[in-house]
Design a protein around this motif. Structure first.
Motif, short mmCIF file in Angstrom:
data_model
loop_
_atom_site.label_atom_id
_atom_site.label_comp_id
_atom_site.label_asym_id
_atom_site.label_seq_id
_atom_site.Cartn_x
_atom_site.Cartn_y
_atom_site.Cartn_z
N ASP A 31 0.82 -1.21 0.00
CA ASP A 31 0.00 0.00 0.00
C ASP A 31 0.85 1.26 0.00
O ASP A 31 0.50 2.26 -0.63
CB ASP A 31 -0.92 0.00 1.22
N THR A 32 1.99 1.20 0.69
CA THR A 32 2.86 2.39 0.75
C THR A 32 3.40 2.74 -0.62
O THR A 32 3.38 3.91 -1.03
CB THR A 32 4.01 2.13 1.73
N GLU A 33 3.87 1.73 -1.36
CA GLU A 33 4.42 1.99 -2.68
C GLU A 33 3.33 2.43 -3.65
O GLU A 33 3.55 3.29 -4.51
CB GLU A 33 5.12 0.74 -3.21
N ARG A 34 2.17 1.83 -3.53
CA ARG A 34 1.07 2.27 -4.39
C ARG A 34 0.71 3.72 -4.13
O ARG A 34 0.43 4.50 -5.06
CB ARG A 34 -0.15 1.37 -4.16
N LEU A 35 0.69 4.09 -2.85
CA LEU A 35 0.39 5.47 -2.51
C LEU A 35 1.46 6.41 -3.04
O LEU A 35 1.14 7.52 -3.53
CB LEU A 35 0.27 5.61 -0.98
N LYS A 36 2.72 6.00 -2.97
CA LYS A 36 3.80 6.83 -3.52
C LYS A 36 3.64 7.03 -5.02
O LYS A 36 3.81 8.13 -5.55
CB LYS A 36 5.16 6.20 -3.20
#
Length: 1215
Positions: free
Chosen positions: A1123-1128
Motif C-alpha cells: 500500500d505504501t508503494e502504491r500510494l507513492k
C-alpha cells in the motif's frame, strides 16, 4: 582581502580552546565617536541612530568639526572596542536548548568567525550553505512560501548537512525559516536534527532587548526575554543555533550587517569540507560574488520583478558590425524595457535610476538565476530544484582542463542524493569512466567494472578508512599493535593480515583463513612464523597490492558486514555469487560481532541484520528447492570456492541458523543422509529384526533406495552424455560414494560409465551387507541397543555382582564392564583427536564445545576414579559410591540419544531450558533457606556445638518444610517432645541433645509462617510461571529447535564407525589399518562436503544465481504491491498531473496573448486595406483598431475547450 589571504595560507592566529576570556581580544564592537546631527531630529539625534545623551562626551566635544560633516560613515566616525556581548543564549520559556551569540565589528575578519563557529561552537562542517534573502520587515509572507520553506528548504538542508543563513529575527522570512526548522525537528530524530544548522546574522543596533546580552566577561548563558509584542518584531528567534550580531555603530538602522555577511558567505564558499577536493557550494535564495540565485517567483517584491524580466524580457539583438553607437542602442533599448517594468513594480521608488542599474546588472548575470514557480513545481519538489540549481551552476564554473563533472558527482555523493545524480549526471549524456550503496549501484549500471577496479591495495585502504568508533576498527588496530610489537620498521596501517586474523577469529573452523594465500603465509605452521613472513612481505615492495581481488564482491560484502552497514552489505550480497552461503556467512560474522559489541543499540542492529541475512538465505534456498530439489541438495553440501571450502550446512550450523535448518529441503537432505541406501519409512521392527538376524539383509526383507537416473538426466536439461549423466546425480548412497571415489582415481574428467554402475550394483552379498550397515540409522539403532545392554550390565554389577577388592574380586561381569567402558574411551579419543583436519589444540577445543562430550568426559572420569578406589580395602566404599554416581551420569546420557525423536526432541530442549530457570529459583530459595534456617536454629537452641545437627537444622530441615515435613513437636514448645535433652553444657559438648529455648518460641512460629508463605506460595508459583513461559515460548518454535538439534546427532552418527561398543574396537582396528597403513581416505565425508569442479561447478553456480534473480524479482514485485508503494506512485502521478495542468495553463495564457496579437494584426491589416482602397481625400469613417478590443466569444470557446482537454487528460493520466 589581506586577512582572507592570510586565512587561506594558515595565517589565522590560534585561539585558546578552554578559557572564553580570550574572545574580547579577538572580536570587537563599534561605538560612535562623532556626533553627526540628523537634520530631521532637531539636533537631538545623531545620524548613527542614537540620541545625543547616548553618546560619550568625547563624541560631543568637537562641535566645529562635526558641523562640517554632512554624512555619517561607520569607518570614519566610529571606533572599535573589545566586545562585551558573547557566550550562550537561553530564551526564557523555550526549554534548556541554548544558542551561541557574538557581538562583533562589521570589519571583523570572516576567517576568525568561521574558526570560532567550527572549533569552539562545534557547529558541523557544512556541505552546503543556503543564504535566504528577502521578505524582511513586517510584510506578510505568503502561505505557499511558508510551505516551500517547511517542506523543501529544511528537507534539503537535512539531507545535505547544510547551513541556513538568514537575519535570525522574529519577523518576515527569518521567522518562517525558524518555524520550519522547529516543525522539522518535531518530526525527526535528534540525530538527524544536528544536520540542520540555522545561523542568524543581523545588525546589533536593530535587536530588541539587546542590553540583556551585554556582559564583559561573557554570559553562559544569558537570559533573553521575548515580550509578547507584535508577531513580527526585532527580537531574536529562539529556533536558531547561532547569532552573529554585527555592530557598525548604528542603532535602529537596517543594513549594517550586509557587508560582513557578504564577506563571510564568500569566505565559506571557498572552504572545502574535511578532506574533500571541492569547495562548499553556496546558494542565495533571493547575486553577489557570482553565486547562484534561486528566486521564488510570485512571492512578492523584487522576486516578482526578477521573475518577470527573466521570463518576459528578451535579450537585445546585437548588430554584426558597428561602432560604439551601434553597440549602445541595444543596451539602451534593454534599459528602457527594464525601466518600464521597474516603474510598474515600484511606482513610489525615489531613486529609480539606481534601482534600474541594479536590475540591469542582475539581468546581465541571468545565467546564475533560476526561477522557482510554485504552481508548476510544488512545495515537495523545492529541495530537488534547489540542489539541481547548484549542480547546474557548478557545471558552468568548472574549467575545461579538469573533469567537468567530478565536482558535481562529489556534491551528489556528499549530499547522498542519488536522485540528483540520476537526473543531472547519469542522464545518458555523460561518459563516466566512488560510498553510499545507491551510488555504487549507479556506478555499476553506468559502466564501472568492479572486477578490474578493486585491488588488494584498495581493499586495504577501505579497511583503513573505517571509522574509529567502529568495533571492527578497534579489533583491527589491536591486531595491528601485536604485529608492530614484532617489527618497528613498518608502516602503521592495517593490512590484509590483520583482516585475515579477524575473519579467522570470527568464522572459526567453518572455512580456511582468508587472504593468507595472497600474503604467501598459507604454509606457515605457527602464528609466529606467519607473522614474521608477513613482516618480510610488508617491508618489501608489496606487489600483492597491485593484484586484482579474486572475488571483489565478496571482499566488499565482508567489509560492509564488519561495519554493520546494512544497505551496502545487501547490495554487495545481490552482486555476489553463491548467495545462500554468502548470506549465512554474513549472519555468522554479525552474530560473532554482536557478542563483542558493548553498546546495546549497535548489538541489536547487528542481530537484526543477522536475522535478515538468515531469512534471505532461507528464502533463496526455498526458491531453489521449489525449482529443482536435487540441485538444492548439492547446494547444501558443495564446497565453496569463494568461501574456501565452507559448506552451507556447516556455515548454518556455526551461525545458529535455526530458521534455515527448519526448511523442508534441508530436512529432506538430512533424512536422505540419515537413512542412507535404506528406503525412507522402513518400519523400525524390520531394522531391529535384521540387526538381530543379519542374514535377513541379503533378502528383500529390508528395501533399499534406487537412484532415479532418468529424473536426474531430465532435470539437467541438455542431452545426456557420459559426463552429463554423472554430473546430474547427488551423492548420498554408499554405492554412489564408492563410484565417485573410483572415478576420481581413474578418470580426471569425472566420466562415469553407466555399464560400470549397473555392474557395481549387482545383488552381491557384500554389497547388500555394506548397504545396510553403512546407513547412519543402522549405526544409531545399534548404539541404542548396545547402550541399553551396557546400562543393564552396569546395574547388574552394582546390584548383584559387585565383589570385594582383590583377591576376592572383581567378578567376570565386572571385567566385561571394564572392557566395555574401555571401548567407549577409545571412541571418545577418536572423536576428540582424530576427526577433522585441524590442529590438535583446535580439535580439542571443538570437542569441548559440545555439552554432551563434557558429560562423556565426566562419566569416564568418575568411572576411572571409582575403579581405582574399589581396588583397595581402605577406599572400597568410596569407589562403590563413585561408581553409583557414575551410573546416574551414564543414564542421563540417554537424553541426548533420544533427541532424534520428533516428539521427545522438543521436550528435551524444553527440559534443558527449564533447568536453567531452576538455577535462578534455587538462588532465591537458598537465600530464604539460609536466612530462616539460621534464625530458627538460633532461637530454638541457645547453644549447640554439633556441626552435624547444625547443618541439618539450618539447611536440610527448612528444605523439608517446603514439602510439608514440619516437626511441630520440636518447633512449638507448647507441644510435648518425647526426646531426651539436657541443659548441662558439659554433656552438650560431649554430644548430648540440648533442650529447646522457650523464651522466643512465639517468634519461631511467626518465622515459620512467613517462610512457608514465601517459599510455598511466592517462590514456587514464580517457578511455575517461569516454567510455563519457557514451555510456551519453546513450544511455539519446538519444531525449529528440534530440526536444528537433529543435525548434530546425524553428523555424530554419520561419522561414527558402523559397529557399536564393545564391538566398535573392531572398527577402530580396521580404521587404523586403512588410514595409517593402506592410506585409504574416508568416503563417508562426501555426504556432508562435496567438491565440485569444472563444468558441473559452473552450472550449479549459474543455476543458483538465476534462482537468486528470480527471488529478488519476486521480492521487488511484492514491495511494489504494498500500500505504501502504491500510494507513492499515486502521489507521483498526481504531482505529474498538477505540473501538466500548470503547463497547460501557461500555454493557455500564451495562446490567449497570441490570439489577441493575431486579432490586432488582422484588424490592422483590414483597416489599412480599407483606407488604401478609398480616396485619399475621403477620410475613413472606421477608427483604428485597438489592442483592448475584446473577443469574448472566441476566448470563451478557447476556455471551454481547454477545460474539457484538461479534464480528459487528468482522467486518462490517473487511469
Amino acid at each position: 582581502m589581506t586577512n582572507e589571504k592570510d586565512a587561506e595560507e594558515g595565517g589565522i592566529p590560534l585561539m585558546p580552546k578552554t578559557d572564553p576570556s580570550w574572545i574580547p581580544s579577538f572580536f570587537k564592537k563599534r561605538l560612535c565617536t562623532s556626533f553627526v546631527e540628523d537634520s530631521f531630529s532637531n539636533g537631538g539625534r545623531c545620524q548613527c541612530g542614537a540620541t545625543r545623551d547616548d553618546h560619550p562626551s568625547r563624541a560631543l566635544g568637537d562641535n566645529f568639526s562635526t558641523a562640517m560633516v554632512s554624512q555619517w560613515v561607520s569607518a570614519q566616525h566610529s571606533s572599535e572596542q573589545p566586545t562585551d556581548a558573547y557566550g550562550e543564549l537561553e530564551f526564557a520559556g523555550s526549554g534548556k536548548r541554548h544558542s551561541f551569540y557574538l557581538r562583533l565589528s562589521s570589519s571583523t575578519d570572516p576567517a576568525r568567525v568561521f574558526q570560532l563557529m567550527r572549533e569552539h561552537w562545534r557547529l558541523a562542517q557544512p556541505n552546503l550553505v543556503v543564504s535566504v534573502i528577502g521578505g524582511e520587515g513586517r510584510s506578510e509572507v505568503k502561505s505557499w512560501v511558508r510551505d516551500v520553506l517547511r517542506q523543501g528548504l529544511v528537507k534539503a538542508a537535512q539531507s545535505t548537512g547544510a547551513w541556513i543563513i538568514t537575519g535570525g529575527l522574529r519577523q518576515g522570512i527569518g521567522r518562517c525559516v525558524g518555524e520550519a526548522v522547529k516543525d522539522h525537528a518535531t518530526a525527526i530524530s535528534s540525530i538527524t536534527l544536528n544536520k540542520v544548522v540555522t545561523i542568524g546574522i543581523t545588525s546589533w543596533g536593530l535587536v530588541e532587548n539587546r542590553q540583556q546580552l551585554v556582559n564583559p566577561e561573557g554570559s553562559f548563558p544569558a537570559k533573553y526575554l521575548v515580550k509578547n509584542a507584535a508577531r513580527d518584531s526585532c527580537y531574536l528567534d529562539n529556533n536558531y543555533k547561532a547569532f552573529l550580531l554585527v555592530d557598525d555603530g548604528t542603532v535602529g538602522r537596517k543594513g549594517g550587517e550586509v557587508g560582513f555577511r557578504a564577506r563571510l558567505e564568500d569566505f565559506i564558499s571557498r572552504q572545502r569540507p574535511g578532506s574533500a577536493s571541492i569547495d562548499i557550494p553556496f546558494l542565495d535564495i533571493s547575486l553577489k560574488n557570482s553565486m547562484p540565485w534561486l528566486v521564488l517567483g510570485g512571492s512578492g517584491g523584487l522576486a516578482n520583478l526578477v521573475s518577470d524580466i527573466m521570463e518576459n524580457v528578451p535579450s537585445p539583438s546585437m548588430p554584426a558590425l558597428g561602432g560604439e553607437k551601434e553597440d549602445a542602442s541595444p543596451v539602451m533599448e534593454l534599459r528602457e524595457r527594464l525601466t518600464v517594468r521597474v516603474k510598474k513594480c515600484f511606482p513610489s521608488e525615489p531613486d529609480l535610476d539606481k534601482l534600474v542599474d541594479r536590475v540591469l546588472s542582475i539581468y546581465q548575470n541571468k545565467d546564475l538565476i533560476s526561477i522557482y514557480n510554485a504552481e508548476q513545481e510544488g512545495a515537495d519538489d523545492f529541495d530537488i530544484v534547489m540542489l539541481k540549481v547548484l549542480v547546474q551552476a557548478s557545471k558552468q564554473r568548472v574549467s575545461e582542463l579538469t573533469n567537468s563533472y567530478a565536482d558535481e558527482l562529489r556534491l551528489a555523493v556528499t549530499w547522498n542524493r542519488v536522485d540528483i545524480a540520476k537526473s543531472e549526471l547519469f542522464n545518458g549524456k555523460i561518459d563516466w569512466k566512488n560510498n553510499k550503496p545507491q551510488f555504487v549501484r549507479l556506478f555499476i549500471d553506468n559502466g564501472l567494472n568492479i572486477l578490474s577496479y578493486l585491488t588488494y591495495g584498495r581493499l586495504e585502504q577501505l579497511y583503513n578508512s573505517i571509522s574509529d568508533n567502529c568495533l571492527v576498527k578497534t579489533l583491527l588496530l589491536h591486531l595491528l599493535d601485536e604485529r608492530m610489537d614484532d617489527s618497528d620498521k613498518q608502516e602503521y596501517s592495517i593490512s590484509l593480515y590483520e583482516v585475515s586474523q579477524l575473519l579467522e577469529a570470527l568464522l572459526g573452523e567453518v572455512c580456511h583463513p582468508f587472504y593468507k594465500s595472497v600474503l604467501n603465509v598459507e604454509g606457515a605452521s605457527t602464528k609466529r612464523k606467519a607473522m614474521k613472513r608477513v613482516c618480510q612481505v610488508l617491508q618489501g615492495t608489496c606487489t600483492y597490492r597491485e593484484v586484482v581481488c579474486k572475488h571483489p564482491w565478496l571482499c566488499l560484502f565482508i567489509w560492509a558486514v564488519l561495519q554493520n552497514r546494512s544497505e551496502m552489505a545487501i547490495f554487495c550480497w545481490e552482486m555476489c555469487g553463491e548467495s545462500v552461503l554468502t548470506a549465512l556467512g554474513g549472519c555468522k560474522l554479525l552474530l560473532e560481532l554482536s557478542k563483542l559489541e558493548i553498546e546495546t543499540e549497535a548489538k541489536l542492529s547487528m542481530k537484526e541484520l543477522a536475522l535478515k541475512f538468515e531469512q534471505m538465505a532461507h528464502d533463496v534456498f526455498s526458491t531453489c528447492y521449489q525449482t529443482k530439489a536435487s540441485h538444492s541438495y548439492k547446494l547444501l553440501i558443495r564446497k565453496s570456492n569463494i568461501w574456501i571450502d565452507a559448506t552451507c550446512l556447516k556455515m548454518a550450523m556455526a551461525a545458529d541458523a535455526r530458521i534455515f535448518f527448519s526448511h523442508d529441503g534441508v530436512q529432506s537432505l538430512l533424512s536422505q543422509i540419515w537413512w542412507g541406501d535404506i528406503r525412507r519409512g522402513t518400519p523400525l521392527w524390520k531394522l531391529l529384526l535384521t540387526m538381530v538376524c543379519p542374514p535377513l539383509c541379503f533378502f528383500n526383507f529390508v528395501e533399499f533406495r534406487k537412484p532415479d537416473h532418468a529424473e536426474e538426466e531430465k532435470s539437467m536439461g541438455p542431452p545426456c552424455s557420459a559426463t552429463d549423466f554423472y554430473s546430474g546425480e547427488t551423492v548420498f548412497s554408499f554405492a554412489e560414494i564408492k563410484q565417485l571415489h573410483e572415478n576420481d582415481q581413474d578418470d580426471s574428467n569425472h566420466v562415469r560409465r553407466p555399464d560400470k554402475v549397473r555392474t557395481s550394483k549387482g545383488h552381491t552379498l557384500l554389497y547388500r551387507w555394506k548397504q545396510f550397515w553403512y546407513a547412519p540409522v543402522t549405526s544409531f539403532i545399534g548404539n541404542v541397543l548396545m547402550y541399553f545392554l551396557f546400562l543393564c550390565l552396569y546395574a547388574y554389577v552394582l546390584l548383584v555382582d559387585f565383589k570385594l577388592p582383590p583377591p576376592d574380586g572383581p567378578a567376570v561381569s565386572e571385567y566385561v564392564l571394564y572392557f566395555w567402558v574401555f571401548t567407549i574411551v577409545c571412541e571418545e579419543i577418536r572423536e576428540a583427536f582424530f576427526v577433522g583436519s585441524k590442529s590438535f589444540s583446535q580439535r580439542l577445543m571443538l570437542y569441548a564445545q559440545d555439552v554432551w562430550n563434557k558429560f562423556d568426559v565426566l562419566a569416564i572420569s568418575l568411572f576411572i576414579a571409582g575403579l581405582c578406589c574399589r581396588m583397595f580395602n581402605w577406599s572400597f566404599s568410596m569407589g562403590r559410591g563413585l561408581l553409583c554416581m557414575d551410573y546416574m551420569v551414564f543414564t542421563l546420557r540417554l537424553i541426548h540419544i533420544f533427541a532424534i525423536h520428533r516428539q521427545l526432541g522438543p521436550k528435551i530442549i524444553i527440559l534443558g531450558k527449564m533447568i536453567k530457570d531452576a538455577f535462578f529459583f534455587l538462588f532465591f530459595l537458598a537465600v530464604w533457606l539460609s536466612a530462616y534456617g539460621v534464625a530458627n536454629q538460633a532461637l530454638l537452641y541457645q547453644y549447640d556445638p554439633s556441626p552435624d545437627r547444625a547443618f541439618r537444622r539450618v539447611l536440610y530441615r527448612p528444605y523439608l518444610h517446603i514439602f510439608g515435613q514440619i516437626p511441630v513437636e520440636e518447633i512449638d514448645t507448647g507441644k510435648y517432645w518425647d526426646r531426651d535433652c539436657t541443659d548441662n553444657l558439659t554433656l552438650i559438648n560431649q554430644g548430648k541433645e540440648p533442650c529447646r529455648d522457650t523464651s522466643h518460641n512465639w517468634l519461631v512460629v511467626i518465622l515459620l509462617v512467613i517462610f512457608l508463605l514465601v517459599t510455598n506460595i511466592l517462590l514456587v508459583n514464580l517457578l511455575i510461571a517461569t516454567f510455563s513461559y519457557t514451555f510456551s515460548k519453546v513450544q511455539e518454535r519446538s519444531d525449529t529447535y528440534w530440526k536444528f538439534q537433529r543435525y548434530n546427532l546425524i553428523v555424530e552418527y554419520h561419522s561414527r564407525p558402523t559397529l557399536a561398543p564393545p564391538f566398535i574396537i573392531l572398527s577402530h582396528i580396521n580404521l587404523l589399518i586403512k588410514r595409517n597403513v593402506r592410506k585409504v581416505p574416508s568416503t563417508k565425508i562426501q555426504r556432508f562436503a562435496l567438491k565440485l569442479t569444472g563444468r558441473e561447478a559452473n552450472k550449479l553456480v549459474k543455476w543458483e544465481a538465476l534462482q537468486k534473480e528470480n527471488f529478488l524479482a519476486l521480492e521487488n514485485k511484492k514491495h511494489r504491491g504494498t500500500d505504501t508503494e502504491r500510494l507513492k506512485r499515486m502521489m507521483a502521478k498526481v504531482d505529474g498531473v498538477i505540473k501538466q495542468v500548470a503547463e497547460i495553463r501557461d500555454v493557455d495564457r500564451r495562446l490567449r496573448g497570441l490570439e489577441s496579437e493575431m486579432e490586432f494584426c488582422t484588424s490592422s491589416l483590414q483597416w489599412i486595406m480599407e483606407t488604401l482602397s478609398q480616396s485619399s481625400t475621403v477620410k475613413s469613417s472606421k477608427a483604428h483598431p485597438s489592442r483592448k478590443d475584446s473577443h469574448l466569444v472566441r476566448l470563451q470557446l478557447i476556455s471551454t475547450v481547454y477545460s474539457y482537454i484538461q479534464l480528459v487528460f487528468i482522467i486518462n493520466y490517473i487511469i
